[in-house]
Design a protein around this motif. Structure first.
Motif, PDB file in Angstrom:
ATOM      1  N   ILE A  49       0.866  -1.150   0.075  1.00 15.89           N
ATOM      2  CA  ILE A  49      -0.248   0.268  -0.451  1.00 15.89           C
ATOM      3  C   ILE A  49       1.272   1.283   0.283  1.00 15.89           C
ATOM      4  N   PHE A  50       1.685   1.372  -0.012  1.00 15.82           N
ATOM      5  CA  PHE A  50       3.149   2.360   0.109  1.00 15.82           C
ATOM      6  C   PHE A  50       3.124   2.828  -1.287  1.00 15.82           C
ATOM      7  N   LYS A  51       3.371   3.626  -1.502  1.00 20.24           N
ATOM      8  CA  LYS A  51       2.539   4.825  -2.501  1.00 20.24           C
ATOM      9  C   LYS A  51       3.793   4.733  -3.219  1.00 20.24           C
ATOM     10  N   GLU A  52       4.818   4.822  -2.599  1.00 23.57           N
ATOM     11  CA  GLU A  52       6.538   5.237  -3.014  1.00 23.57           C
ATOM     12  C   GLU A  52       7.005   3.787  -3.523  1.00 23.57           C
ATOM     13  N   ILE A  53       6.420   2.527  -3.176  1.00 21.11           N
ATOM     14  CA  ILE A  53       7.150   0.968  -3.298  1.00 21.11           C
ATOM     15  C   ILE A  53       7.333   0.534  -4.740  1.00 21.11           C
ATOM     16  N   ASP A  54       7.374   1.489  -5.710  1.00 19.42           N
ATOM     17  CA  ASP A  54       8.976   0.717  -6.693  1.00 19.42           C
ATOM     18  C   ASP A  54       9.954   1.511  -6.847  1.00 19.42           C
ATOM     19  N   GLU A  55       9.817   3.465  -5.806  1.00 17.58           N
ATOM     20  CA  GLU A  55      11.212   4.460  -5.118  1.00 17.58           C
ATOM     21  C   GLU A  55      12.034   3.198  -4.338  1.00 17.58           C
ATOM     22  N   VAL A  56      11.220   2.674  -3.521  1.00 16.01           N
ATOM     23  CA  VAL A  56      11.381   1.769  -2.716  1.00 16.01           C
ATOM     24  C   VAL A  56      12.531   0.814  -2.701  1.00 16.01           C
ATOM     25  N   ILE A  57      11.816   0.737  -3.590  1.00 15.59           N
ATOM     26  CA  ILE A  57      12.693  -1.276  -4.238  1.00 15.59           C
ATOM     27  C   ILE A  57      13.602  -0.318  -4.766  1.00 15.59           C
ATOM     28  N   LYS A  58      13.605   0.446  -5.729  1.00 15.27           N
ATOM     29  CA  LYS A  58      14.560   0.874  -6.507  1.00 15.27           C
ATOM     30  C   LYS A  58      15.466   1.709  -5.373  1.00 15.27           C
ATOM     31  N   ALA A  59      15.814   2.433  -4.508  1.00 11.14           N
ATOM     32  CA  ALA A  59      16.216   3.310  -3.973  1.00 11.14           C
ATOM     33  C   ALA A  59      17.408   2.033  -3.047  1.00 11.14           C
ATOM     34  N   LEU A  60      16.827   0.770  -2.696  1.00 12.32           N
ATOM     35  CA  LEU A  60      17.479  -0.315  -2.551  1.00 12.32           C
ATOM     36  C   LEU A  60      18.303  -1.277  -3.083  1.00 12.32           C
ATOM     37  N   ASN A  61      18.235  -0.541  -4.297  1.00  8.35           N
ATOM     38  CA  ASN A  61      19.576  -0.526  -5.508  1.00  8.35           C
ATOM     39  C   ASN A  61      19.310  -2.754  -5.587  1.00  8.35           C
ATOM     40  N   PRO A  62      18.440  -2.153  -6.141  1.00  7.14           N
ATOM     41  CA  PRO A  62      17.981  -4.224  -6.500  1.00  7.14           C
ATOM     42  C   PRO A  62      19.716  -5.008  -7.253  1.00  7.14           C
ATOM     43  N   HIS A  83       5.520  -6.454 -12.681  1.00  3.51           N
ATOM     44  CA  HIS A  83       6.130  -5.152 -12.786  1.00  3.51           C
ATOM     45  C   HIS A  83       6.650  -4.869 -11.730  1.00  3.51           C
ATOM     46  N   LEU A  84       6.782  -5.356 -10.492  1.00  4.04           N
ATOM     47  CA  LEU A  84       7.801  -5.813  -9.458  1.00  4.04           C
ATOM     48  C   LEU A  84       8.984  -6.674  -9.508  1.00  4.04           C
ATOM     49  N   LYS A  85       8.577  -7.466 -10.284  1.00  8.22           N
ATOM     50  CA  LYS A  85       9.732  -8.701  -9.937  1.00  8.22           C
ATOM     51  C   LYS A  85      10.361  -7.590 -11.697  1.00  8.22           C
ATOM     52  N   GLN A  86      10.293  -6.597 -12.655  1.00  7.78           N
ATOM     53  CA  GLN A  86      10.751  -6.198 -13.660  1.00  7.78           C
ATOM     54  C   GLN A  86      11.735  -5.515 -13.087  1.00  7.78           C
ATOM     55  N   ILE A  87      11.300  -4.928 -11.881  1.00 10.64           N
ATOM     56  CA  ILE A  87      11.667  -3.329 -11.555  1.00 10.64           C
ATOM     57  C   ILE A  87      12.952  -3.972 -10.071  1.00 10.64           C
ATOM     58  N   GLY A  88      13.215  -4.863 -10.232  1.00  8.94           N
ATOM     59  CA  GLY A  88      13.840  -5.998  -9.310  1.00  8.94           C
ATOM     60  C   GLY A  88      13.587  -6.380  -8.204  1.00  8.94           C
ATOM     61  N   LEU A  89      11.986  -6.401  -7.517  1.00 11.03           N
ATOM     62  CA  LEU A  89      11.831  -7.514  -6.589  1.00 11.03           C
ATOM     63  C   LEU A  89      12.385  -8.962  -6.916  1.00 11.03           C
ATOM     64  N   ASP A  90      12.902  -9.743  -6.030  1.00  7.53           N
ATOM     65  CA  ASP A  90      13.483 -10.733  -6.329  1.00  7.53           C
ATOM     66  C   ASP A  90      12.285 -12.216  -5.502  1.00  7.53           C
ATOM     67  N   LYS A  91      11.721 -11.835  -3.637  1.00  6.79           N
ATOM     68  CA  LYS A  91      11.223 -12.812  -3.461  1.00  6.79           C
ATOM     69  C   LYS A  91      10.163 -11.695  -2.609  1.00  6.79           C
ATOM     70  N   VAL A  92       8.658 -12.911  -2.930  1.00  3.61           N
ATOM     71  CA  VAL A  92       7.989 -12.252  -2.093  1.00  3.61           C
ATOM     72  C   VAL A  92       7.295 -13.359  -0.967  1.00  3.61           C
ATOM     73  N   MET A  93       6.909 -12.578   0.053  1.00  2.38           N
ATOM     74  CA  MET A  93       6.490 -13.641   1.318  1.00  2.38           C
ATOM     75  C   MET A  93       5.220 -13.317   1.750  1.00  2.38           C
ATOM     76  N   ILE A  94       4.232 -14.383   1.451  1.00  2.94           N
ATOM     77  CA  ILE A  94       2.953 -13.999   1.209  1.00  2.94           C
ATOM     78  C   ILE A  94       2.652 -14.862   2.626  1.00  2.94           C
ATOM     79  N   SER A  95       1.665 -14.763   3.670  1.00  2.00           N
ATOM     80  CA  SER A  95       0.889 -14.671   4.923  1.00  2.00           C
ATOM     81  C   SER A  95      -0.143 -15.878   4.476  1.00  2.00           C
ATOM     82  N   LEU A  96       0.027 -16.587   5.143  1.00  2.00           N
ATOM     83  CA  LEU A  96      -1.338 -17.648   5.195  1.00  2.00           C
ATOM     84  C   LEU A  96      -1.740 -18.750   6.137  1.00  2.00           C
TER      85      LEU A  96
END
Length: 182
Positions: A49-62, A83-96
């Motif tokens: 829900i972070f409006k700037e999640i793309d910028e957060v990922i990019k700032a962390l230097n993927p 989209h998230l994979k394309q900008i550098g996200l590698d892993k997602v942990m989803i709560s169940l």
């Protein structure tokens, strides 16, 4: 966060101005690189829900770091996962919380949360993200049939299962009967 999970303390925090700005995250990434660190995990509440999640990922230097997100999956569609994979996200942990939709939805205080989490798990995998199911276990659920079914579901579908030991937080604050014992 958009949900009110019984085991989470995120609901106890009042909204406040973001402390880690994009510039501070860039500096954190620079310092982490100098120290030889290799990964970041973004969590919340709910980081999607972070409006700037793309910028957060990019700032962390993927390009230099393995980047992961912990999420309830509510906002993770296949399109967004790609989209998230394309900008550098590698892993997602989803709560169940449960393989039983009613139990999961009850713990999340949201009818339909289970369906969204399941859809997100498969969307993340289909987008090429390393996909991990996170499951909180209590003393009562650690060796339950539900947890065994969760493990079988993960194994049958090629997901990792990350077991998180319950803490007396959120609605469970002070309720030590949920804590794992011998």
């Amino acid at each position: 966060c958009n949900l009110k999970c019984k085991h989470c303390m995120a609901n106890n925090f009042a909204p406040k101005e973001r402390m880690l700005t994009i510039d501070k995250l860039k500096d954190l990434s620079r310092q982490a690189d100098e120290l030889g660190l290799c990964q970041f995990n973004i969590s919340g509440g709910e980081p999607l829900i972070f409006k700037e999640i793309d910028e957060v990922i990019k700032a962390l230097n993927p390009e230099k770091f393995h980047i992961g997100i912990s999420t309830n999956g509510h906002f993770l569609t296949l399109e967004r996962a790609k989209h998230l994979k394309q900008i550098g996200l590698d892993k997602v942990m989803i709560s169940l919380d449960s393989i039983d939709p009613l139990l999961h939805d009850d713990n999340r205080a949201d009818k339909g949360a289970y369906d969204k989490a399941i859809q997100a798990i498969f969307a993340a995998r289909d987008a090429g993200l390393d996909t991990i199911i996170q499951h909180v276990v209590t003393r009562q659920t650690a060796q339950s049939e539900n947890t065994v079914k969760m493990a079988k579901f993960a194994q049958e579908n090629g997901f990792s299962l990350d077991i998180i030991v319950a803490k007396a937080l959120g609605e469970w604050e002070g309720k030590h009967d949920v804590l794992i014992n011998r």
